[in-house]
Design an enzyme around this catalytic site. Structure first.
Site, PDB file in Angstrom:
ATOM      1  N   GLU A  71       0.835  -1.211   0.000  1.00 44.50           N
ATOM      2  CA  GLU A  71       0.000   0.000   0.000  1.00 44.50           C
ATOM      3  C   GLU A  71       0.869   1.261   0.000  1.00 44.50           C
ATOM      4  OE1 GLU A  71      -4.113  -0.113   2.032  1.00 44.50           O
ATOM      5  OE2 GLU A  71      -2.800   0.919   3.425  1.00 44.50           O
ATOM      6  N   GLU A 131       2.074   1.736  -3.395  1.00 42.68           N
ATOM      7  CA  GLU A 131       0.958   2.189  -4.244  1.00 42.68           C
ATOM      8  C   GLU A 131       0.734   3.693  -4.054  1.00 42.68           C
ATOM      9  OE1 GLU A 131      -2.729   0.181  -3.390  1.00 42.68           O
ATOM     10  OE2 GLU A 131      -3.767   1.134  -5.068  1.00 42.68           O
ATOM     11  N   CYS A 187      -8.489  -2.130   4.164  1.00 43.24           N
ATOM     12  CA  CYS A 187      -8.349  -3.309   5.049  1.00 43.24           C
ATOM     13  C   CYS A 187      -9.658  -3.753   5.663  1.00 43.24           C
ATOM     14  CB  CYS A 187      -7.448  -3.013   6.241  1.00 43.24           C
ATOM     15  SG  CYS A 187      -5.994  -2.140   5.873  1.00 43.24           S
ATOM     16  N   SER A 196      -7.335   1.844  -2.275  1.00 44.47           N
ATOM     17  CA  SER A 196      -6.130   1.080  -2.582  1.00 44.47           C
ATOM     18  C   SER A 196      -6.582  -0.254  -3.162  1.00 44.47           C
ATOM     19  CB  SER A 196      -5.343   0.841  -1.291  1.00 44.47           C
ATOM     20  OG  SER A 196      -4.503  -0.281  -1.439  1.00 44.47           O
ATOM     21  N   LYS A 234     -15.815  -9.837   8.117  1.00 47.37           N
ATOM     22  CA  LYS A 234     -14.775 -10.710   7.540  1.00 47.37           C
ATOM     23  C   LYS A 234     -15.358 -12.042   7.094  1.00 47.37           C
ATOM     24  CE  LYS A 234     -10.830  -8.396   8.323  1.00 47.37           C
ATOM     25  NZ  LYS A 234     -10.103  -7.857   7.180  1.00 47.37           N
ATOM     26  N   GLU A 263     -16.492 -11.239   3.739  1.00 44.24           N
ATOM     27  CA  GLU A 263     -15.352 -11.012   2.836  1.00 44.24           C
ATOM     28  C   GLU A 263     -14.740 -12.346   2.384  1.00 44.24           C
ATOM     29  OE1 GLU A 263     -11.660  -9.661   4.609  1.00 44.24           O
ATOM     30  OE2 GLU A 263     -11.382  -8.236   2.981  1.00 44.24           O
ATOM     31  N   GLU A 311     -14.622 -13.744  -5.644  1.00 42.78           N
ATOM     32  CA  GLU A 311     -13.339 -13.389  -6.287  1.00 42.78           C
ATOM     33  C   GLU A 311     -12.138 -13.663  -5.368  1.00 42.78           C
ATOM     34  OE1 GLU A 311     -15.646 -11.288  -5.230  1.00 42.78           O
ATOM     35  OE2 GLU A 311     -14.870  -9.311  -4.681  1.00 42.78           O
ATOM     36  N   CYS A 322     -10.578  -1.866  14.639  1.00 43.74           N
ATOM     37  CA  CYS A 322     -10.914  -3.292  14.806  1.00 43.74           C
ATOM     38  C   CYS A 322     -11.042  -3.699  16.277  1.00 43.74           C
ATOM     39  CB  CYS A 322      -9.858  -4.162  14.146  1.00 43.74           C
ATOM     40  SG  CYS A 322      -9.636  -3.775  12.422  1.00 43.74           S
TER      41      CYS A 322
END
Ligand code: SF4
Ligand code: SF4
Ligand code: SF4
Ligand code: FES
Length: 563
Positions: free
Chosen positions: A270, A273, A290, A310, A349, A352, A357, A494
């Site tokens: 990141e 990037e 994240c 990102s 999560k 996710e 994908e 978190c």
């Protein structure tokens, strides 16, 4: 200050203090099922009823005034409390033994505290909503407190819930998956009962460890270690990390790794990037990626702004992709046998990991996500004696980490970790003081300006989706002054994720944040690029940040949800 008398004891409290808080200051905690320390007064449940100057009133809804006399335990006040509780219990399913909140339920505790034994129970049973991989809603258990509605609609600004005739429901009564719900689980954290809970997947874990053909590996997210102690009845942050590793081995995990490893790796990807976007005129501000609740939010509410994200996957998904490729290859293990379990503070999560994908290893990269609460329950079954348990080291190749990764668990941590690395990469100088205090803390929005060899970089940190919405509105209007923004879905980051121990009040979250920075300060390495296993993976496998292999395994694209 105002002075009142509670059960014969005088107490002085600041003007504007509720009678409920004044009673607590005098040493008399009152029962409550609708008022929550971090939310607005609801005045719905009536279980906090007291006698104020001889009249029955709810203590949460009245401010203390000079000379007031309050009785919390008079026969009339006691009867009012018990009657209010019975009214709720008459229609509440007596399902405690099947309930995810058994032994951590505010209603159950109050029913026992007030010795309620004789309720004639006629529950109004409604179907459970199991439409999301993250949460289960059981409207039959709802006590109509409306805490969830304030959390979802006012704090997170998602508005997946509505109130019709005083009863909360999903918008238009749709299954949760069809609403704009981002699966953050913040509603579950504030629910006093088991009406919204995480989708418990403990049976799936037990089946995996019972299968001799599976190699069951795990990664622990940074925010879990400080909070798991609370689930085990210990002080926040007090469970030693290496004892935690040993405990996980007793549950049947074959290998124990750390999401901190891929948190450090995220910083390398990141950070590079960001530097590339700054140099080449790429889309700015760049925003961190994240937090899967945040990803769901931007995909739903700001689908035309996805270029700002990102392209890095979350550390959970980077780990999932690497354990079935890099680790499997280096260890000579058949990746089809690896069963990858994440231990996360987060209910989003679970969603996710199930995204179609997320299979760049050739398999579903993460097979199962267990929350901090679920792993706490497993430890209660497994029952290791933490005093006697010998510490155990993480397994190698994906287990080393720095303090920069540890602070990912607190709001501002990803930003601080990125700045520690980006500063050294850009300036070529050693960063002597690694503490970026201006991006730390619980407040919803934080900002800072950092001088990177003459280039002023403006950064911002938003935690909670309400704060993220403000940032996104600015970006959409073209008035955002920032180059780099960290967004975390959950208030506090978190450490306040929807899968964390209940209660997760602001006071508890502040303790968890303190424990995180204490751990960072005590580590020998505190910059992600100094992680020896990160250095090794670039030498042996990835070759360079943003290179071909990184793009294949560590980066992704986001899609409008069309909701
Ligand atoms: S919500 Fe509480 S009282 Fe209701 S069934 Fe679950 S544990 Fe029991
Ligand atoms: S999970 Fe989050 S978005 Fe979904 S209903 Fe609960 S608070 Fe709202
Ligand atoms: S679902 Fe839980 S938080 Fe929401 S109103 Fe019902 S009891 Fe309260
Ligand atoms: S806590 Fe006062 S009415 Fe519910």
């Amino acid at each position: 200050m105002v002075s009142i008398t509670v059960n014969g004891f005088e107490v002085a409290v600041p003007e504007g203090t509720t009678v409920m808080k004044a009673c607590a200051a005098a040493g008399f905690d009152l029962p409550s099922l609708c008022t929550h320390p971090d939310l607005k007064v609801k005045d719905n449940c009536k279980v906090c009823t007291v006698e104020i100057n001889g009249e029955l009133k709810t203590a949460c809804s009245v401010d203390a005034v000079n000379g007031m006399t309050v009785k919390t335990f008079s026969p009339a006040a006691l009867k009012a409390k018990i009657d209010s509780l019975k009214k709720i219990l008459q229609v509440h399913p007596q399902d405690c033994l099947n309930c995810a909140r058994n032994q951590n339920c505010e209603l159950q505790t109050l029913a026992e505290t007030f010795i309620i034994r004789d309720v004639v129970n006629k529950p109004f049973l409604q179907p459970k909503d199991t439409s999301t991989p993250s949460l289960v809603r059981d409207p039959s258990k709802c006590t109509l407190c409306l805490r969830c509605v304030e959390m979802c609609n006012d704090i997170q600004t998602v508005a997946a819930l509505e109130v019709v005739n005083g009863i909360p429901r999903t918008v238009d009564g749709l299954p949760l998956i069809q609403t704009k719900c981002v699966m953050c689980g913040q509603c579950a954290l504030v629910c006093p009962v088991g009406a919204i809970v995480e989708n418990e997947q403990i049976d799936e874990f037990l089946a995996a460890v019972a299968d001799p053909d599976k190699i069951v590996v795990t990664q622990i997210a940074p925010a879990v270690r400080v909070a798991i102690a609370e689930e085990l009845g210990m002080k926040t942050g007090s469970l030693d990390m290496l004892k935690f590793v040993a405990g996980l081995r007793t549950l049947g995990f074959d290998r124990v790794f750390h999401t901190n490893f891929t948190a450090d790796l995220t910083i390398l990807e990141e950070g590079n990037e960001l530097l590339k976007r700054l140099k080449t005129g790429g889309t700015l501000p760049m925003i961190t990626s994240c937090s899967p609740g945040w990803i769901n939010f931007i995909e739903t509410f700001f689908p035309d702004q996805l270029d700002h994200l990102s392209t890095c996957k979350s550390p959970q998904q980077m780990f999932g992709a690497l354990v079935k490729t890099y680790w499997a290859e280096k260890m000579g293990v058949d990746p089809s046998k690896i069963y990858s379990v994440s231990i996360m503070p987060c209910t989003a999560k679970k969603f996710e990991a199930s995204r179609p994908e997320m299979n760049s290893s050739g398999y579903q990269d993460v097979d199962l996500v267990l929350t901090t609460r679920e792993i706490g329950k497993l430890f209660k079954i497994g029952g290791p004696d933490w005093e006697q348990l010998e510490p155990s080291q993480f397994d190698s190749l994906l287990g080393a980490y720095t303090g920069a990764a540890v602070i990912f668990g607190a709001s501002g941590g990803v930003m601080e970790a990125a700045l520690r690395t980006v500063y050294e990469v850009v300036t070529g100088n050693k960063l002597e003081d690694v503490n970026f205090n201006m991006v730390r803390g619980f407040q919803g929005m934080k900002e800072a300006e950092v001088d990177l060899a003459g280039t002023k970089v403006k950064v911002a940190v938003a935690n909670s989706l309400g704060s993220a919405r403000k940032i996104m509105d600015e970006i959409k209007a073209g008035t955002s002054p920032y180059h780099f923004i960290e967004v975390m879905c959950c208030p506090g980051g978190c450490i306040g994720g929807g899968g964390q121990p209940i209660p997760s009040t602001i006071a508890k979250k502040v303790e968890r944040i303190d424990a995180i920075y204490e751990e960072d300060a005590g580590l020998p390495l505190r910059k992600s690029h100094e992680n020896p296993e990160v250095v090794k993976i670039y030498e042996d496998f990835l070759h360079e940040p943003l290179g071909h292999k990184s793009h294949e395994l560590l980066h992704t694209h986001y899609h409008p949800t069309g909701k």
